[in-house]
Every structure is written in structure tokens, then in C-alpha cells.
Design a protein around this motif. Structure first.
Motif, PDB file in Angstrom:
ATOM      1  N   ALA A 171     106.788 -26.842 -27.053  1.00 27.41           N
ATOM      2  CA  ALA A 171     107.254 -25.802 -27.964  1.00 27.41           C
ATOM      3  C   ALA A 171     106.717 -24.474 -27.456  1.00 27.41           C
ATOM      4  N   PHE A 172     107.349 -23.393 -27.853  1.00 26.11           N
ATOM      5  CA  PHE A 172     106.860 -22.088 -27.397  1.00 26.11           C
ATOM      6  C   PHE A 172     107.138 -21.015 -28.433  1.00 26.11           C
ATOM      7  N   TYR A 173     106.381 -19.948 -28.325  1.00 22.52           N
ATOM      8  CA  TYR A 173     106.733 -18.692 -28.967  1.00 22.52           C
ATOM      9  C   TYR A 173     106.283 -17.586 -28.034  1.00 22.52           C
ATOM     10  N   ALA A 174     106.501 -16.342 -28.400  1.00 21.24           N
ATOM     11  CA  ALA A 174     106.289 -15.269 -27.430  1.00 21.24           C
ATOM     12  C   ALA A 174     105.718 -14.033 -28.110  1.00 21.24           C
ATOM     13  N   PHE A 175     105.313 -13.086 -27.270  1.00 15.92           N
ATOM     14  CA  PHE A 175     104.847 -11.780 -27.729  1.00 15.92           C
ATOM     15  C   PHE A 175     105.665 -10.693 -27.032  1.00 15.92           C
ATOM     16  N   ASN A 176     105.920  -9.598 -27.752  1.00 15.92           N
ATOM     17  CA  ASN A 176     106.598  -8.467 -27.119  1.00 15.92           C
ATOM     18  C   ASN A 176     105.574  -7.558 -26.451  1.00 15.92           C
ATOM     19  N   GLU A 177     106.015  -6.440 -25.945  1.00 17.12           N
ATOM     20  CA  GLU A 177     105.117  -5.546 -25.198  1.00 17.12           C
ATOM     21  C   GLU A 177     103.998  -4.974 -26.061  1.00 17.12           C
ATOM     22  N   MET A 178     104.197  -4.943 -27.383  1.00 15.30           N
ATOM     23  CA  MET A 178     103.181  -4.413 -28.285  1.00 15.30           C
ATOM     24  C   MET A 178     102.194  -5.495 -28.736  1.00 15.30           C
ATOM     25  N   GLY A 179     102.391  -6.723 -28.264  1.00 15.91           N
ATOM     26  CA  GLY A 179     101.507  -7.806 -28.670  1.00 15.91           C
ATOM     27  C   GLY A 179     101.868  -8.417 -29.998  1.00 15.91           C
ATOM     28  N   SER A 205     103.404 -21.492 -24.044  1.00 15.85           N
ATOM     29  CA  SER A 205     103.967 -22.845 -24.073  1.00 15.85           C
ATOM     30  C   SER A 205     102.923 -23.809 -24.623  1.00 15.85           C
ATOM     31  N   PHE A 206     103.265 -24.483 -25.718  1.00 12.47           N
ATOM     32  CA  PHE A 206     102.375 -25.493 -26.291  1.00 12.47           C
ATOM     33  C   PHE A 206     102.802 -26.875 -25.806  1.00 12.47           C
ATOM     34  N   VAL A 207     101.845 -27.651 -25.336  1.00 13.99           N
ATOM     35  CA  VAL A 207     102.070 -29.064 -25.050  1.00 13.99           C
ATOM     36  C   VAL A 207     101.439 -29.819 -26.215  1.00 13.99           C
ATOM     37  N   ASP A 208     102.284 -30.258 -27.146  1.00 13.06           N
ATOM     38  CA  ASP A 208     101.782 -30.955 -28.334  1.00 13.06           C
ATOM     39  C   ASP A 208     101.438 -32.387 -27.956  1.00 13.06           C
ATOM     40  N   ASN A 209     100.159 -32.682 -27.921  1.00 17.62           N
ATOM     41  CA  ASN A 209      99.686 -33.975 -27.435  1.00 17.62           C
ATOM     42  C   ASN A 209      99.570 -34.987 -28.570  1.00 17.62           C
ATOM     43  N   VAL A 210      99.487 -36.250 -28.199  1.00 14.32           N
ATOM     44  CA  VAL A 210      99.324 -37.316 -29.195  1.00 14.32           C
ATOM     45  C   VAL A 210      97.863 -37.359 -29.649  1.00 14.32           C
ATOM     46  N   GLY A 211      97.632 -37.987 -30.810  1.00 15.73           N
ATOM     47  CA  GLY A 211      96.280 -38.093 -31.321  1.00 15.73           C
ATOM     48  C   GLY A 211      95.799 -39.525 -31.478  1.00 15.73           C
ATOM     49  N   HIS A 212      96.753 -40.451 -31.657  1.00 15.85           N
ATOM     50  CA  HIS A 212      96.369 -41.855 -31.881  1.00 15.85           C
ATOM     51  C   HIS A 212      95.877 -42.474 -30.574  1.00 15.85           C
TER      52      HIS A 212
END
Length: 537
Positions: A171-179, A205-212
Motif C-alpha cells: 500500500a502507499f500514500y504520498a506527500f506533495n512538495e509542501m510535505g 510504500s508500506f509492506v504490510d507484513n503478517v503477524g501470526h
């Protein structure tokens, strides 16, 4: 038909419309979104789209008046201006008296490939809120306390049914030039993805890992194959330190990844309980040779961000329900710098294959994170080892976050469509752990290697003849230890040594300096660095 067009019927590369109306396709937001998604989906799947106006769904070119054609043209161009596509060609054809059709060739707009890119892997005990936290971060929405937002991260139906992450998810999200954070209302909407990427200055970029612990091999793969810049360790304020948390600590130390700790579910615990948990975490970090730092405001973020590679570990209290602490995570991620070495971009291209897909109309597509160099559309690369050799293939296309690009660089997570040259390479021939690389690298398959290892205390005696599973990059294969020498015992248990080992099933590509982990069942038996290799003759 004039112009040589053959209207066989709609498919991924063709779309027919009699007309487009402003009052129906633009003012109706639901219909407008549907039209955008339809165009994006077909362009992405086929590479280009022939869009015809004045044609019925079954392919009959009945035509429309020129005035209707102009109005339809205006609607289509308005739609295309709001999504990442280009109208490359336009052709008007008269099919009768005052009856016209118009044909458009629509292609994907390329994403700017030199955006700053940060990869963060999540890790923690099962049920400690990893997926929910990421979902709240990328959407800016509070959770209802039952984890409803985590469905944005799930890849399989059984994960949704059980509410349990069983595979790596990106999953991902982003920032613009102003942060400022650019968030989603629906992270799976391709139109939103395109909008955010077009306005992004920095991508997380998030690498969502397993927990079990039952999926421990997948957890290790999240570290070895994705080579994250940083890790985010979650600890539930309601549950405290668990077996999975301590196992995560060991993974972080083994891979030498800078990390920060997020105390989740702060709304479910008292101030006294959270303070006690923080003290336990601080004690553990000091035992591991790390410097803990409680982050309470943006000034603290500025202090610790640049010091994380030196062993400083920020600790942030959060709640996905009340949104407490999420703005501090935003600020921290904006300040962190990618850990890609400058010289890695100048080296010959190298990428380990992590996922393989068989796309209808395209063929095999492989994905992974670029370790070295850069790759361009049209390059001729090597793929392998396949039955002990490397096969030439041409790069047909490259995608990053489902957006078409022409060049990708070290640190990017990409998908590549390949066309084998000379030898036929089928979908079932591709395996996780193979490489795609520049011909200048001149790779050779490796069957045996010598490495310096650190063996941890474990229920199993590590000796000659022992066969653990080795994780190196995206390689996961059992190896046989043929010789152990230069053993030095350690007072805290375990020992360091030099070992000679060989792959049991098939040769792989590894190099001196590569780090690896040795694993058996749900625990790590050791870590090591490749010292020298023996190529297959």
C-alpha cells in the motif's frame, strides 16, 4: 467500411459508444467515475485503447450527427484530462449523409520515475493493529474499533473472512512538495492512485507484513525480498509485549534495519499501563544496544529522524480510533531519507523476482524491488537461472503502482512484462528467487558458497549435515551445511563460525557480501554474510 477499420466487437483494446452526453456522463458523479475506471482499466490491461464514438455495442457503425460528435468529443476529452492517459490520434470518418463516427487512440500517460521513494515494512504480533494503522494513515479516516479499514490491505477472500493478514500486501500514500500528506478515499481506486501519483513529491510504500507465527516464513520474506529502508514495529497497548513482538525484534536486529516503534490501541489502555509498557520496551531496546526516544511532538520528530540509522528508536503512541499520534508518523515519514546507496544506481541493473503473474493478452509479468541500476522499456536483459542458464528477454513494459513508466531506478518496486528471445520461457518456468539483470552483470548460477555466520541459541544443534532454510533477497531454499570451522563460542549462547553450504534443490544467483538468514520452523537459527561462491560449471 471507410478508413479500413474492422469492428469485430468490444474487447480489452476496443470500446464502442454511440454518444457521450454532458448531462449524463459528467454531471452524474457515479457515471463519470465509472467511465474513468473503464478507460483506465482497458488502457492498463491492453497497453492502448481504440475508442470509437458513433458505434453500437455490437460494432455497427451507425454514426451520429456532427454536432453530437462535437459534444461527445468534448465529454471524452474532459474525462481523459482527469486521468493519466493521452489521446494520441483522432480520426473522423463519414459513414452516411450527416452521419459520422470518430476513432481515438488512447494510451497510458507515463509516471515521473524520479520521485523520492521510501519503503517501510510493518512487523509485530498478530492482532496488534498493523493493517488498520496503515489503512488509517493512507486514508486519513478513523477506524471504528473493529478493524473495518484493514480490508483495504487484504489480498485474499479468506483474509477478509478471518480478519487475519496471511500474505504480504503493498500500500502507499504520498506527500506533495509542501510535505502535506496526499490520502485516499478508496486506496484501491485506480483513478485516485493516478491522481495522487501525479501530484506526489515523495512516495511511502508500506509492506504490510503478517503477524501470526504460523506465517513466519512470509514474515521473513517481507524483510529479505523487499529490502525496506525502515521498519515500523507495532505493539498493542492493550496486549503488551508478546512472543511475536520479541521475534520481530530479532528479525530487525538480524537484518540491521533502522526501525521505529508504534504503540497502537492507546484508546484501550490506561495511562499507567501505557507508561509501564513503554518502560518494558525501553529496557528491551537498551539490551539490544539501541537508544530509545519517546516522541511527543514535532520537535522530537525533527531530532530523531536523522539519527535513526545510528541506532535511535523513536517510540510513538497512537490510536487508529481517535487518530492520536498519526500526524507524528506523517511528519516522521516525511523527514526520513531513503537508504539506497548512491553507487547502487550506477551499477548494472539487478532485480530479484518476488511475484509472478500471468496476465491475459500480455503473458508472464514479474515484480520485485530493484537492487541496483536502472531498467528501461526496450532493454534486453537476462532472466534466470532457468535449468542452470540465463535466458535473454526484452522488456515490453514497466509499471510502478499500476502506472506505466519508461525508466525505473534502484529502490523502486516495479512490475515488468518480459518477452523471451530465442528460447521459449513459459509462465511455469519463472520462480521466486530468480533474477532479472543487465547483460553486463554476466551472472553465473551458484550451487555452493562459503559464509561467515552468527548462530543463535535454538532447540536445534547446528552442525555439519544440518539443513536449514536460507532466505537471501527473494531466495527461499533449503541448504545443507557441509563444513563448519573457525568456531568461536559466545557467553550469551550461540557462536560465530565460517560455514560451507550448498543449495539442495537448484542453483541460485548470490554474490559475496549478500546477507542471509537461516530459519527452521518458526525461529531463526542464524544470520550470515556470503564470503565466496562456487559457480556451476
Amino acid at each position: 467500411m471507410p478508413g479500413g477499420y474492422k469492428l469485430k466487437g468490444e474487447n480489452l483494446g476496443r470500446e464502442f459508444k454511440i454518444r457521450l452526453r454532458e448531462d449524463y456522463h459528467l454531471k452524474n458523479e457515479k457515471r463519470k467515475a465509472s467511465l474513468k475506471n473503464q478507460i483506465l482499466y482497458k488502457v492498463s490491461a491492453a497497453g492502448s485503447l481504440m475508442y470509437l464514438i458513433g458505434v453500437t455495442d455490437d460494432g455497427e457503425p451507425i454514426g451520429i450527427s456532427y454536432q453530437e460528435l462535437l459534444r461527445s468529443d468534448k465529454v471524452l476529452k474532459k474525462i481523459c484530462s482527469e486521468i493519466p492517459v493521452n489521446i494520441e490520434k483522432e480520426d473522423v470518418i463519414q459513414v452516411g449523409e450527416d452521419r459520422f463516427i470518430k476513432c481515438y487512440l488512447i494510451t497510458r500517460k507515463e509516471l515521473e520515475s524520479k520521485l523520492q521513494h521510501l519503503t517501510v515494512v510493518t512487523v509485530g504480533h498478530v492482532g496488534h493493529g498493523k493493517s488498520t494503522l496503515i489503512a488509517s494513515l493512507i486514508t486519513g479516516k478513523p477506524d471504528d474499533g473493529s478493524g473495518k479499514l484493514r480490508v483495504y490491505l487484504f489480498r485474499h477472500p479468506h483474509e477478509i473472512k478471518r480478519g487475519l493478514t496471511a500474505d504480504l500486501s503493498l500500500a502507499f500514500y504520498a506527500f506533495n512538495e509542501m510535505g502535506e500528506a496526499l490520502r485516499f478515499s478508496n486506496p484501491k481506486d485506480p483513478v485516485e492512485q493516478a491522481r495522487i501519483l501525479q501530484n506526489a513529491r515523495k512516495i511511502i510504500s508500506f509492506v504490510d507484513n503478517v503477524g501470526h507465527l504460523r506465517f513466519f516464513k512470509t514474515m521473513v520474506r517481507g524483510f529479505s525480498s523487499m529490502k525496506p529502508d525502515y521498519a515500523m514495529l507495532t505493539v498493542s497497548a492493550a496486549d503488551g509485549l508478546q512472543k511475536g513482538t520479541l521475534r520481530a525484534f530479532l528479525l530487525l536486529i538480524s537484518y540491521e534495519i533502522p526501525f521505529f516503534i508504534i504503540i497502537t490501541k492507546a484508546d484501550r489502555a490506561s495511562e499507567e499501563a501505557i507508561t509501564k509498557l513503554e518502560e518494558q520496551i525501553i529496557l528491551w531496546l537498551k539490551r539490544l544496544g539501541r537508544t530509545p526516544y519517546r516522541v511527543k511532538d514535532e520537535i522530537d520528530v525533527c531530532i530523531v529522524a536523522s539519527k535513526m540509522p545510528e541506532g535511535v528508536v523513536p517510540i510513538i503512541r497512537t490510536s487508529s480510533v481517535t487518530m492520536e499520534g498519526l500526524s507524528l508518523i506523517d511528519k516522521l515519514l516525511w523527514q526520513l531519507k531513503p537508504r539506497v546507496e548512491a553507487e547502487s544506481i550506477s551499477k548494472p541493473f539487478l532485480m530479484y523476482i518476488d511475484e509472478i503473474y500471468n496476465i491475459v493478452g500480455v503473458g508472464p509479468v514479474v515484480s520485485g524491488k530493484i537492487k541496483w541500476g536502472k531498467i528501461s522499456k526496450g532493454d534486453v536483459v537476462l532472466v534466470g537461472p532457468v535449468k542452470g542458464e540465463f535466458v535473454k528477454a526484452k522488456v515490453l513494459s514497466i509499471e510502478k503502482y499500476h502506472q506505466r513508466i519508461s525508466v525505473a531506478y534502484a529502490g523502486d518496486i516495479i512490475a515488468v512484462a518480459l518477452k523471451p528471445l530465442k528460447r521459449q520461457l513459459r509462465y511455469r518456468d519463472y520462480r521466486r528467487g530468480m533474477i532479472v539483470c543487465d547483460q553486463k552483470l554476466n551472472p553465473k548460477p551458484v550451487k555452493k558458497f562459503i559464509a561467515d555466520v552468527r548462530i543463535y541459541p535454538s532447540p536445534t544443534t547446528v552442525k555439519e549435515g544440518y539443513c536449514p532454510v536460507l532466505y537471501c533477497e527473494s531466495i527461499r531454499q533449503q541448504v545443507k551445511i557441509e563444513k563448519i570451522e573457525n568456531i568461536e563460542e559466545h557467553g550469551v549462547g550461540g557462536f560465530t563460525a565460517t560455514m560451507t553450504a550448498s543449495f539442495i534443490y537448484r542453483p541460485c544467483f548470490i554474490q559475496p557480501g549478500d546477507r542471509f538468514v537461516l530459519k527452521e520452523h518458526d525461529y531463526i537459527t542464524g544470520v550470515g554474510v556470503v564470503k565466496s561462491i562456487f559457480n556451476v560449471q
